[in-house]
Motif scaffolding. Structure first.
Motif, PDB file in Angstrom:
ATOM      1  N   PHE A   1      -9.944  11.672 -17.943  1.00 23.83           N
ATOM      2  CA  PHE A   1     -10.846  10.916 -17.075  1.00 23.83           C
ATOM      3  C   PHE A   1     -10.231   9.598 -16.603  1.00 23.83           C
ATOM      4  CE2 PHE A   1     -13.415  13.399 -20.097  1.00 23.83           C
ATOM      5  CZ  PHE A   1     -14.000  14.264 -19.204  1.00 23.83           C
ATOM      6  N   SER A   2      -9.372   9.002 -17.437  1.00 28.69           N
ATOM      7  CA  SER A   2      -8.741   7.747 -17.038  1.00 28.69           C
ATOM      8  C   SER A   2      -7.803   7.964 -15.859  1.00 28.69           C
ATOM      9  CB  SER A   2      -7.983   7.126 -18.215  1.00 28.69           C
ATOM     10  OG  SER A   2      -7.082   8.056 -18.769  1.00 28.69           O
ATOM     11  N   ASN A   3      -7.143   9.127 -15.805  1.00 28.00           N
ATOM     12  CA  ASN A   3      -6.264   9.434 -14.664  1.00 28.00           C
ATOM     13  C   ASN A   3      -7.067   9.551 -13.373  1.00 28.00           C
ATOM     14  OD1 ASN A   3      -5.049  10.695 -17.232  1.00 28.00           O
ATOM     15  ND2 ASN A   3      -3.296  10.556 -15.864  1.00 28.00           N
ATOM     16  N   VAL A   4      -8.199  10.240 -13.471  1.00 29.01           N
ATOM     17  CA  VAL A   4      -9.056  10.404 -12.294  1.00 29.01           C
ATOM     18  C   VAL A   4      -9.584   9.047 -11.828  1.00 29.01           C
ATOM     19  CG1 VAL A   4     -11.175  11.437 -11.411  1.00 29.01           C
ATOM     20  CG2 VAL A   4      -9.710  12.739 -12.966  1.00 29.01           C
TER      21      VAL A   4
ATOM     22  N   ALA B   1       0.823  -1.210   0.000  1.00 30.04           N
ATOM     23  CA  ALA B   1       0.000   0.000   0.000  1.00 30.04           C
ATOM     24  C   ALA B   1       0.861   1.266   0.000  1.00 30.04           C
ATOM     25  CB  ALA B   1      -0.927  -0.012   1.211  1.00 30.04           C
ATOM     26  N   SER B   2       2.006   1.235   0.683  1.00 27.92           N
ATOM     27  CA  SER B   2       2.880   2.401   0.734  1.00 27.92           C
ATOM     28  C   SER B   2       3.454   2.725  -0.638  1.00 27.92           C
ATOM     29  CB  SER B   2       4.029   2.160   1.725  1.00 27.92           C
ATOM     30  OG  SER B   2       3.546   2.023   3.040  1.00 27.92           O
ATOM     31  N   GLY B   3       3.656   1.712  -1.455  1.00 26.31           N
ATOM     32  CA  GLY B   3       4.157   1.964  -2.797  1.00 26.31           C
ATOM     33  C   GLY B   3       3.154   2.674  -3.673  1.00 26.31           C
ATOM     34  N   ILE B   4       1.891   2.651  -3.291  1.00 31.28           N
ATOM     35  CA  ILE B   4       0.844   3.328  -4.044  1.00 31.28           C
ATOM     36  C   ILE B   4       0.522   4.683  -3.425  1.00 31.28           C
ATOM     37  CG2 ILE B   4      -1.567   3.185  -4.809  1.00 31.28           C
ATOM     38  CD1 ILE B   4      -1.242   0.137  -4.756  1.00 31.28           C
ATOM     39  N   ASN B   5       0.348   4.717  -2.125  1.00 30.55           N
ATOM     40  CA  ASN B   5       0.044   5.973  -1.431  1.00 30.55           C
ATOM     41  C   ASN B   5       0.508   5.862   0.013  1.00 30.55           C
ATOM     42  OD1 ASN B   5      -1.108   8.275  -0.246  1.00 30.55           O
ATOM     43  ND2 ASN B   5      -2.797   8.274  -1.710  1.00 30.55           N
ATOM     44  N   ALA B   6       1.747   6.232   0.253  1.00 27.43           N
ATOM     45  CA  ALA B   6       2.335   6.086   1.587  1.00 27.43           C
ATOM     46  C   ALA B   6       1.644   6.970   2.615  1.00 27.43           C
ATOM     47  CB  ALA B   6       3.827   6.419   1.534  1.00 27.43           C
ATOM     48  N   TYR B   7       1.214   8.154   2.196  1.00 28.42           N
ATOM     49  CA  TYR B   7       0.579   9.072   3.146  1.00 28.42           C
ATOM     50  C   TYR B   7      -0.764   8.520   3.622  1.00 28.42           C
ATOM     51  CZ  TYR B   7       4.029  11.990   0.825  1.00 28.42           C
ATOM     52  OH  TYR B   7       5.192  12.470   0.287  1.00 28.42           O
ATOM     53  N   ALA B   8      -1.487   7.855   2.733  1.00 27.66           N
ATOM     54  CA  ALA B   8      -2.759   7.250   3.133  1.00 27.66           C
ATOM     55  C   ALA B   8      -2.527   6.135   4.147  1.00 27.66           C
ATOM     56  CB  ALA B   8      -3.492   6.708   1.904  1.00 27.66           C
ATOM     57  N   VAL B   9      -1.451   5.364   3.967  1.00 31.42           N
ATOM     58  CA  VAL B   9      -1.148   4.272   4.894  1.00 31.42           C
ATOM     59  C   VAL B   9      -0.839   4.813   6.282  1.00 31.42           C
ATOM     60  CG1 VAL B   9       0.414   2.354   5.385  1.00 31.42           C
ATOM     61  CG2 VAL B   9      -0.308   2.795   3.036  1.00 31.42           C
TER      62      VAL B   9
ATOM     63  N   CYS C   1      -2.507  16.679  -0.899  1.00 34.39           N
ATOM     64  CA  CYS C   1      -1.679  17.113  -2.028  1.00 34.39           C
ATOM     65  C   CYS C   1      -1.582  16.009  -3.071  1.00 34.39           C
ATOM     66  CB  CYS C   1      -0.285  17.500  -1.537  1.00 34.39           C
ATOM     67  SG  CYS C   1      -0.230  18.987  -0.512  1.00 34.39           S
ATOM     68  N   GLU C   2      -1.372  14.788  -2.608  1.00 37.37           N
ATOM     69  CA  GLU C   2      -1.273  13.663  -3.539  1.00 37.37           C
ATOM     70  C   GLU C   2      -2.613  13.392  -4.215  1.00 37.37           C
ATOM     71  OE1 GLU C   2       0.216   9.032  -3.727  1.00 37.37           O
ATOM     72  OE2 GLU C   2       1.319  10.611  -2.703  1.00 37.37           O
ATOM     73  N   ALA C   3      -3.713  13.567  -3.482  1.00 41.03           N
ATOM     74  CA  ALA C   3      -5.034  13.326  -4.055  1.00 41.03           C
ATOM     75  C   ALA C   3      -5.290  14.245  -5.241  1.00 41.03           C
ATOM     76  CB  ALA C   3      -6.112  13.525  -2.991  1.00 41.03           C
TER      77      ALA C   3
END
Length: 205
Positions: free
Chosen positions: A130-133, A13-21, A56-58
């Motif tokens: 839209f694909s990025n979102v 999960a950290s490799g995708i979004n470390a701040y969310a983890v 910020c990442e979102a």
């Protein structure tokens, strides 16, 4: 129970979004949902910083090409975060040496980060945003769901994370040609900007 499944899942999960983890684990620990979350992740200042960086990442993660720049900047940050989170989890449980946990979490985070970055490069070959979102929302929901599930059933969550990691690697390999085209176009744009910057107006005769 060994902390290895939770370490592996948090690394993925950290490799995708470390701040969310960090934010999720910290909130789970601070609210008493889990006793396995280290105190360092429950600190108010850590939660505030993680929350701001997550926002910020979102935003950056949903903008074409900006997401790839953001991924490039986090090539070191995400694996390091995965290693630190894993080491903290191991230190809290005492069932796995911290150095070994850091190696598992960091290497897993690096692999999932490369999958995420490669997939985004392929997505950026499409002209519409839209694909990025859609990809960003799917990644955020996936991280939130798997990390939350890992708190209650770490083994099953680790299996899901492993399947998603392997599936992601297969997808990136399949999209390799699109990624190479993206990299060539980006290098070409950089060269054009460099040439435009070095070429000035002709001196007056």
């Amino acid at each position: 129970m060994s902390v290895i499944p939770l370490v592996f899942t948090s690394g993925w999960a950290s490799g995708i979004n470390a701040y969310a983890v960090v934010l999720l684990l910290g909130l789970f620990g601070a609210t008493g949902v889990s006793d396995e979350v280290p105190a360092a992740l429950q600190r108010t200042d850590v939660l505030i910083v993680a929350g701001v960086l997550f926002l910020c990442e979102a935003v950056a993660d949903k903008i074409p090409y900006v997401d790839s720049v953001w991924d490039t900047a986090h090539t070191v940050i995400r694996p390091v975060a995965g290693a630190v989170i894993a080491a903290l989890l191991a230190g809290e449980s005492g069932s796995l040496p911290e150095l070994a946990a850091g190696a598992i979490g960091g290497s897993t985070a690096l692999m999932s980060h490369l999958v995420k970055a490669g997939t985004r490069m392929a997505v950026n070959t499409s002209p519409e945003p839209f694909s990025n979102v859609g990809m960003s929302i799917a990644e955020d929901l996936g991280v939130a769901g798997v990390v939350t599930f890992a708190i209650f059933n770490p083994v099953a969550a680790a299996v899901i994370a492993a399947v998603l990691l392997v599936l992601g690697i297969v997808i990136v390999v399949f999209l390799a040609s699109r990624i190479r085209r993206f990299l060539r176009r980006r290098a070409q744009r950089r060269e054009e900007k460099r040439l435009a910057g070095t070429s000035g107006p002709w001196p007056p005769g």
